[in-house]
Write an enzyme that holds these catalytic residues in place. Sequence first.
Site, mmCIF file in Angstrom:
data_model
loop_
_atom_site.group_PDB
_atom_site.id
_atom_site.type_symbol
_atom_site.label_atom_id
_atom_site.label_comp_id
_atom_site.label_asym_id
_atom_site.label_seq_id
_atom_site.Cartn_x
_atom_site.Cartn_y
_atom_site.Cartn_z
ATOM 1 C CD GLU A 1 5.889 -2.124 4.424
ATOM 2 O OE1 GLU A 1 6.117 -0.586 3.787
ATOM 3 O OE2 GLU A 1 4.242 -1.828 4.097
ATOM 4 N N GLY B 1 0.864 -0.936 0.507
ATOM 5 C CA GLY B 1 0.399 -0.258 -0.046
ATOM 6 C C GLY B 1 0.965 1.167 0.006
HETATM 7 O O1 DER Z 1 2.784 1.275 6.242
HETATM 8 C C1 DER Z 1 2.508 0.867 5.022
HETATM 9 O O2 DER Z 1 3.678 1.350 4.363
HETATM 10 C C2 DER Z 1 1.765 1.360 4.449
HETATM 11 O O3 DER Z 1 1.348 -0.266 3.593
HETATM 12 C C3 DER Z 1 0.846 2.444 4.688
HETATM 13 O O4 DER Z 1 1.606 2.985 3.512
HETATM 14 C C4 DER Z 1 -0.554 2.003 3.162
HETATM 15 O O5 DER Z 1 -1.827 1.180 5.034
HETATM 16 P P1 DER Z 1 -2.855 1.411 3.845
HETATM 17 O O6 DER Z 1 -3.339 0.463 3.010
HETATM 18 O O7 DER Z 1 -3.501 0.808 5.356
HETATM 19 O O8 DER Z 1 -3.894 2.522 3.846
#
Ligand code: DER
Length: 216
Positions: free
Chosen positions: A104, A83
């Site tokens: 990530e 995400g």
């Molecule tokens: O913490 C992260 O990197 C998540 O991917 C964030 O960037 C997005 O979180 P969400 O999908 O809960 O909005």
Amino acid sequence: IKNYDEKLAVAKKLAALAKDGDIIGFGSGSTSYLAILELGKRVKNGLKIIAIPTSHEVSLLCAALKIPTLSTNAAKPDWCFDGADEVDSNSWIIKGRGGAMFNEKLTMSLSKKVYILVDNSKIVKKLGTNFPIPVECVRASLLHVKENLLKLGAESVAVRLAGKAKDGPIITEHGNIIIDAKFNKIGKTLEKEIKSITGVIESGLFIGYNIELIKA
Ligand code: DER
């Protein structure tokens, strides 16, 4: 989950991309969580994939869904998904609200193809509008990193606290702490400048990564 319907639509689109034999980097956060649930349904129906999780949370979810996993030292992902907190028109990204941005970024760097799952709330005209840049750093470097982030132009720097879960700072998968740095101006060299501060492990600023957005 905020914007649940949009996130679920994006999650289903992502899950449809998986094919037998894929080694897939599994991102963290609520949108990735929904995508993993969708992939879990397909695994239950016979899909053969291997996940490379980017956080404790995702590792536990894979175990619960009986999705086999490998570490980033055991295999390179064919592709990965994740995400984002913010994405701008250059596809520059801020991530790390969930505190897993080291794994990530490592997984994205290892992947041939990167899908970023976004609902419309994540698209911004100017990066830094809604979220700080999370910076994972060694505990002993806290003072040094804070000072240098301010020198780089951060409006504010704050250690991420665990809140009700525990007094004091949160500790990441790698035993480090996170400083949330609010930047109003984000130039193309900022990611590297932050990384060059002694004690910084990684930040949640992604500039110039080759990504494909999956939108609702
Ligand atoms: O913490 C992260 O990197 C998540 O991917 C964030 O960037 C997005 O979180 P969400 O999908 O809960 O909005």
